[in-house]
Design a protein around this motif. Structure first.
Motif, PDB file in Angstrom:
ATOM      1  N   GLY A  31     -12.259  -1.648   8.932  1.00 32.78           N
ATOM      2  CA  GLY A  31     -11.417  -0.660   8.279  1.00 32.78           C
ATOM      3  C   GLY A  31     -10.811   0.368   9.203  1.00 32.78           C
ATOM      4  O   GLY A  31     -10.204   1.342   8.745  1.00 32.78           O
ATOM      5  N   PRO A  56      -2.979   5.176   8.503  1.00 33.19           N
ATOM      6  CA  PRO A  56      -3.010   3.713   8.523  1.00 33.19           C
ATOM      7  C   PRO A  56      -2.169   3.165   9.681  1.00 33.19           C
ATOM      8  O   PRO A  56      -1.048   3.641   9.922  1.00 33.19           O
ATOM      9  CB  PRO A  56      -2.404   3.318   7.176  1.00 33.19           C
ATOM     10  CG  PRO A  56      -2.570   4.526   6.306  1.00 33.19           C
ATOM     11  CD  PRO A  56      -2.441   5.699   7.229  1.00 33.19           C
ATOM     12  N   PHE A  99       2.373   6.156   7.799  1.00 34.30           N
ATOM     13  CA  PHE A  99       1.716   5.078   8.536  1.00 34.30           C
ATOM     14  C   PHE A  99       2.483   4.756   9.803  1.00 34.30           C
ATOM     15  O   PHE A  99       3.626   5.195   9.998  1.00 34.30           O
ATOM     16  CB  PHE A  99       1.520   3.822   7.666  1.00 34.30           C
ATOM     17  CG  PHE A  99       2.779   3.081   7.272  1.00 34.30           C
ATOM     18  CD1 PHE A  99       3.276   2.035   8.060  1.00 34.30           C
ATOM     19  CD2 PHE A  99       3.424   3.366   6.081  1.00 34.30           C
ATOM     20  CE1 PHE A  99       4.398   1.322   7.673  1.00 34.30           C
ATOM     21  CE2 PHE A  99       4.553   2.666   5.685  1.00 34.30           C
ATOM     22  CZ  PHE A  99       5.049   1.637   6.479  1.00 34.30           C
ATOM     23  N   THR A 115      -6.238  -9.324   7.546  1.00 36.27           N
ATOM     24  CA  THR A 115      -6.584  -8.141   6.757  1.00 36.27           C
ATOM     25  C   THR A 115      -8.103  -8.060   6.663  1.00 36.27           C
ATOM     26  O   THR A 115      -8.812  -8.947   7.149  1.00 36.27           O
ATOM     27  CB  THR A 115      -5.981  -8.223   5.346  1.00 36.27           C
ATOM     28  OG1 THR A 115      -6.573  -9.336   4.650  1.00 36.27           O
ATOM     29  CG2 THR A 115      -4.465  -8.407   5.410  1.00 36.27           C
ATOM     30  N   TYR A 156      -0.724  -0.415  11.481  1.00 36.54           N
ATOM     31  CA  TYR A 156      -0.443  -1.849  11.429  1.00 36.54           C
ATOM     32  C   TYR A 156       0.004  -2.293  12.816  1.00 36.54           C
ATOM     33  O   TYR A 156       0.765  -1.576  13.484  1.00 36.54           O
ATOM     34  CB  TYR A 156       0.658  -2.150  10.416  1.00 36.54           C
ATOM     35  CG  TYR A 156       0.310  -1.764   8.993  1.00 36.54           C
ATOM     36  CD1 TYR A 156      -0.179  -2.705   8.090  1.00 36.54           C
ATOM     37  CD2 TYR A 156       0.478  -0.450   8.556  1.00 36.54           C
ATOM     38  CE1 TYR A 156      -0.504  -2.346   6.781  1.00 36.54           C
ATOM     39  CE2 TYR A 156       0.163  -0.088   7.253  1.00 36.54           C
ATOM     40  CZ  TYR A 156      -0.329  -1.036   6.370  1.00 36.54           C
ATOM     41  OH  TYR A 156      -0.643  -0.678   5.082  1.00 36.54           O
ATOM     42  N   GLU A 209      -5.491  -1.106   9.697  1.00 29.79           N
ATOM     43  CA  GLU A 209      -5.128  -1.644   8.378  1.00 29.79           C
ATOM     44  C   GLU A 209      -4.936  -3.159   8.413  1.00 29.79           C
ATOM     45  O   GLU A 209      -5.460  -3.884   7.564  1.00 29.79           O
ATOM     46  CB  GLU A 209      -3.849  -0.965   7.892  1.00 29.79           C
ATOM     47  CG  GLU A 209      -3.624  -1.060   6.399  1.00 29.79           C
ATOM     48  CD  GLU A 209      -4.580  -0.167   5.616  1.00 29.79           C
ATOM     49  OE1 GLU A 209      -4.745  -0.424   4.416  1.00 29.79           O
ATOM     50  OE2 GLU A 209      -5.144   0.783   6.199  1.00 29.79           O
ATOM     51  N   GLU A 231       0.803  -1.225   0.000  1.00 23.62           N
ATOM     52  CA  GLU A 231       0.000   0.000   0.000  1.00 23.62           C
ATOM     53  C   GLU A 231       0.836   1.275   0.000  1.00 23.62           C
ATOM     54  O   GLU A 231       0.318   2.350  -0.284  1.00 23.62           O
ATOM     55  CB  GLU A 231      -0.908   0.006   1.240  1.00 23.62           C
ATOM     56  CG  GLU A 231      -1.847  -1.188   1.348  1.00 23.62           C
ATOM     57  CD  GLU A 231      -2.895  -1.212   0.248  1.00 23.62           C
ATOM     58  OE1 GLU A 231      -3.236  -0.121  -0.266  1.00 23.62           O
ATOM     59  OE2 GLU A 231      -3.357  -2.304  -0.121  1.00 23.62           O
TER      60      GLU A 231
END
Length: 398
Positions: free
Chosen positions: A300, A283, A259, A342, A285, A303, A183
């Protein structure tokens, strides 16, 4: 404890002989106060007399005592303990828990106290790898099997573990990098909110992350750290500490980043709280795979995450301890399971319960967790060398 049980049984037999000698017509109850009447029973409250249906449950020597030493109060450690304790109780074992409060001296004292108590085995989440090796040496000398969960002891240290199940920390860091690179491009600016330094967990996450991004972006790991990481600091695995650190990161970067990789989900909550006042949608993670985070990924909000449950880790460790005490062969060095999560895979059946330990224990009883160490491959006594990462700890926080 075995000696106490023998004395108790001799008293019960003697009482039975006395009653029989009196020629009484009524049968006298010779059960002990804990419900033992010559047959083995579970020490679970309420008891059970059903036969074992999985390799994690069933009748066992109820004199078995295990000392369980946690590094600190992290929920990962606690949930793992809950599953280990549940499986142990199914087998009639006693488990004594203590916590080292992330203090190496406390860890050594706790291990020594467990040995003095006369436990049959010790399960340890070590404060750091060097202290873990010292603890292992103490247990080795005392002849008490010692098993490591979550993190490995120093493979070059003096002590040798009798079993270990560590997280795939390097692999999950690399996995997060692969998901992020799909991404984000090679000019991305990254914030790292990292785990407690020195255990090797956070360092392995970072090493895997940097090396995978280097491969994805045709750079060296050193270039990724220098060119792409704009802030890195430990959040100590804790929500409040991570919230403070993330606020500092936002201030120092002026909010100019693409991110965030935050290395566990307790810290993720602190990061979200810090980002909220900015009104921006960065985003995020993370790693763990708690039920709430899996839902956030599906919705959503987050991420991606990696599901590495303490529940499966504890079951693997339990099977190792059980095999050792039974004198059976077993793989000594194992890795916990890891499943990428995901938005597309958030409903995968491979994502096992994380916080819901009672649900997991029920699955274990029904042989539904998929954990069987006899089918798992040895992972080796060491992880990738992360010593070079120590100089990077907090290096971009000033």
């Amino acid at each position: 404890m075995k000696r106490k049980l023998l004395i108790l049984l001799l008293m019960v037999v003697t009482l039975a002989l006395v009653v029989a000698g009196c020629g009484g017509g009524e049968t006298e109850d010779t059960s002990s106060s804990n419900g033992t009447d010559g047959s083995e029973s579970s020490t679970n409250e309420g008891g059970t007399d059903s036969e074992a249906t999985t390799e994690d449950s069933g009748e066992s020597d109820d004199s078995t005592e295990v000392g369980y030493v946690l590094a600190g109060s992290d929920i990962f450690y606690q949930k793992g303990f809950e599953v280990f304790q549940g499986l142990a109780e199914e087998n009639g074992w006693e488990v004594t828990k203590t916590t080292s409060d992330y203090d190496p001296k406390n860890e050594i004292n706790n291990v020594q106290d467990m040995i003095a108590k006369g436990v049959d085995a010790i399960v340890l989440t070590t404060v750091n790898s060097s202290t873990g090796s010292k603890a292992a040496a103490i247990a080795n000398e005392a002849g008490v099997p010692i098993f490591f969960v979550t993190a490995l002891p120093d493979p070059n240290g003096e002590g040798v573990p009798d079993g270990s199940v560590s997280g795939p920390w390097y692999e999950s860091g690399a996995g997060i990098a692969e998901l992020a690179a799909a991404e984000h491009g090679p000019d991305s600016k990254i914030i790292l909110i990292e785990g407690a330094y020195g255990q090797g967990i956070g360092e392995l996450h970072r090493l895997g992350f940097l090396e995978q991004l280097a491969e994805e972006w045709d750079k060296t790991p050193e270039q990724v750290f220098e060119e792409n990481v704009v802030f890195n600091q430990t959040g100590g695995w804790m929500t409040d500490e991570a919230n403070t650190v993330m606020q500092d990161a936002i201030t120092k970067t002026g909010g100019d980043f693409d991110f965030v990789f935050v290395m566990n989900e307790a810290m993720k909550d602190g990061v979200l709280k810090a980002i909220q006042p900015t009104g921006k949608d960065y985003p995020i993670y993370t790693i763990n795979g708690q039920e709430g985070t899996v839902k956030q990924v599906a919705d959503g909000v987050i991420e991606a995450t990696y599901s590495i449950p303490p529940t499966t880790e504890a079951q693997i460790a339990f099977q190792q301890v059980k095999a050792n005490l039974a004198g059976e062969d077993y793989p000594v060095f194992l890795k916990n399971v890891a499943v990428p999560v995901t938005e597309e895979t958030a409903d995968s059946p491979d994502i096992r319960p994380w916080l819901e330990t009672e649900k997991y224990l029920e699955m274990a009883k029904n042989n539904e967790t998929g954990i069987d160490i006899s089918t798992m491959e040895e992972a080796g006594a060491s992880d990738p060398d992360w010593s070079g990462q120590l100089d990077l700890n907090g290096a971009k926080s000033n």
